[in-house]
Design a protein around this motif. Sequence first.
Motif, PDB file in Angstrom:
ATOM      1  N   LEU A 307       6.760   2.567  -8.288  1.00  0.00           N
ATOM      2  CA  LEU A 307       5.650   1.987  -8.819  1.00  0.00           C
ATOM      3  C   LEU A 307       5.969   0.373  -8.358  1.00  0.00           C
ATOM      4  O   LEU A 307       6.847  -0.026  -8.569  1.00  0.00           O
ATOM      5  CB  LEU A 307       5.148   2.347  -9.882  1.00  0.00           C
ATOM      6  N   ASP A 317      -0.913  10.680 -11.512  1.00  0.00           N
ATOM      7  CA  ASP A 317      -1.640   9.322 -11.540  1.00  0.00           C
ATOM      8  C   ASP A 317      -0.667   8.212 -10.885  1.00  0.00           C
ATOM      9  O   ASP A 317      -1.138   7.191 -10.311  1.00  0.00           O
ATOM     10  CB  ASP A 317      -1.951   8.881 -12.903  1.00  0.00           C
ATOM     11  N   ASP A 318       0.848   8.623 -11.044  1.00  0.00           N
ATOM     12  CA  ASP A 318       1.666   7.620 -10.404  1.00  0.00           C
ATOM     13  C   ASP A 318       1.657   7.504  -9.059  1.00  0.00           C
ATOM     14  O   ASP A 318       1.711   6.558  -8.386  1.00  0.00           O
ATOM     15  CB  ASP A 318       3.101   8.002 -11.032  1.00  0.00           C
ATOM     16  N   ILE A 320      -1.051   8.272  -7.248  1.00  0.00           N
ATOM     17  CA  ILE A 320      -2.313   7.550  -6.917  1.00  0.00           C
ATOM     18  C   ILE A 320      -2.039   6.061  -6.734  1.00  0.00           C
ATOM     19  O   ILE A 320      -2.487   5.416  -5.754  1.00  0.00           O
ATOM     20  CB  ILE A 320      -3.440   7.795  -7.678  1.00  0.00           C
ATOM     21  N   ASP A 321      -1.578   5.420  -7.889  1.00  0.00           N
ATOM     22  CA  ASP A 321      -1.337   4.052  -7.916  1.00  0.00           C
ATOM     23  C   ASP A 321      -0.354   3.554  -6.883  1.00  0.00           C
ATOM     24  O   ASP A 321      -0.373   2.604  -6.280  1.00  0.00           O
ATOM     25  CB  ASP A 321      -0.822   3.593  -9.437  1.00  0.00           C
ATOM     26  N   TYR A 322       0.851   4.602  -6.525  1.00  0.00           N
ATOM     27  CA  TYR A 322       1.784   4.303  -5.598  1.00  0.00           C
ATOM     28  C   TYR A 322       0.962   3.930  -4.173  1.00  0.00           C
ATOM     29  O   TYR A 322       1.318   2.983  -3.717  1.00  0.00           O
ATOM     30  CB  TYR A 322       2.796   5.078  -5.626  1.00  0.00           C
ATOM     31  N   VAL A 324      -2.001   3.575  -3.458  1.00  0.00           N
ATOM     32  CA  VAL A 324      -3.078   2.509  -3.572  1.00  0.00           C
ATOM     33  C   VAL A 324      -2.345   1.190  -3.252  1.00  0.00           C
ATOM     34  O   VAL A 324      -2.891   0.323  -2.553  1.00  0.00           O
ATOM     35  CB  VAL A 324      -3.896   2.386  -4.689  1.00  0.00           C
ATOM     36  N   SER A 325      -1.132   0.982  -3.720  1.00  0.00           N
ATOM     37  CA  SER A 325      -0.469  -0.136  -3.498  1.00  0.00           C
ATOM     38  C   SER A 325       0.284  -0.368  -2.203  1.00  0.00           C
ATOM     39  O   SER A 325       0.345  -1.397  -1.756  1.00  0.00           O
ATOM     40  CB  SER A 325       0.755  -0.418  -4.433  1.00  0.00           C
ATOM     41  N   SER A 328      -3.716  -2.339  -1.365  1.00  0.00           N
ATOM     42  CA  SER A 328      -4.689  -2.348  -2.267  1.00  0.00           C
ATOM     43  C   SER A 328      -6.162  -3.001  -1.929  1.00  0.00           C
ATOM     44  O   SER A 328      -7.238  -2.917  -2.480  1.00  0.00           O
ATOM     45  CB  SER A 328      -4.220  -3.030  -3.356  1.00  0.00           C
TER      46      SER A 328
END
Length: 353
Positions: A307, A317-318, A320-322, A324-325, A328
């Motif tokens: 992340l 959820d990690d 998804i964040d990874y 999107v990054s 972004s």
Amino acid sequence: DVYKRQVSTQSTGVCWRTRMEVNKAQVIVCKHWVRGSCLLGDRCKHLHRPEDQKLQPQTNPKNQKITAKSRRRHKINNKRKASIFRWWLIKTYGREFLSSGSGILDIAGGKGELAFELCNLNNIKATVIDPRPLKLSKFQKRLLYGFYHTPIQQQLNHLSKPTSLEEIQHPNHFRLFFKPSLWNHLGLQGSTYDIEQLQKDLQTAKSVRWTDRGLIDANVQKRYNRTDKGDAEDEEKHKGKVWEGGEELPIGGWDEVRGFLEDSSIAIGMHPDQATEYIIDFALKMGKPFAVVPCCTYHEEFPHRRLPNGNPVKKYDDLIDYLVSKDSTRIEVQTLDFGGKNKVLFSLPLQKH
């Protein structure tokens, strides 16, 4: 009013047909609207009132009484996830755009349900890239029996119900693993692909077997971490068959593969497992839009994922964040209307964005 009329009919013993007519007059609120959204929008025959979206019961897990029944695993209602994702794609991108070029690339499309619906319900070209053979017999029966042409579903279809098996279209199918070595050459001047390597990848994809222990290469006994108990019986039942029900394109060289990859309108994936990140990387490299619904994290197979804060990617959820990054500014997230892993990560075409 309706309530008084209903009580009076019950007290006076009026026949059940009259009471049914009274019940029909009652207000019916769309259950999907109450949950948050309805794909039919203004075409829905039920009510969409803003105040109804606040009627969802708020449960507090801390105060919930634990019983033997509550310990049971919750059954996830996602039987229509392919149809819901298809409706979302048409609503977001438009049928004309999805049909452009060589059409949709359905990565890790499994048995081919989503691609089958796109071809036969919306007349949108679709190509599946998955090492497994397509299994379309069940979807063909559903189509012939009118399962996909109910009054509600028909509103989002563009083709009528076929009358015979000969009228049913089959999606194209490449039996390959969608890995970076397949598309890293794209966009480079004079890019080529070793035909021997391509044929080797083809044989590797055809040699794998789906069992209750995971995806196993029959030649080198290499195990891919995935469990699908239902595929053990399928593989035994269809043993010896190269494919079933799909147009498995003959691969004569790299130019043919490159044509489908470069001319595709969009890359999509419904729970594509290990191919999730590859779909996004491919789309960002080629400047194409994508829409992917991630599922499992596979953190043991991808220990390098980190992340922005440096923490490893271990939870959903990690992941998804990874993802999107990666970009972004372009990647957006929405929630689809079915149970389980239902977040869709997508990007719009560059001209729309």
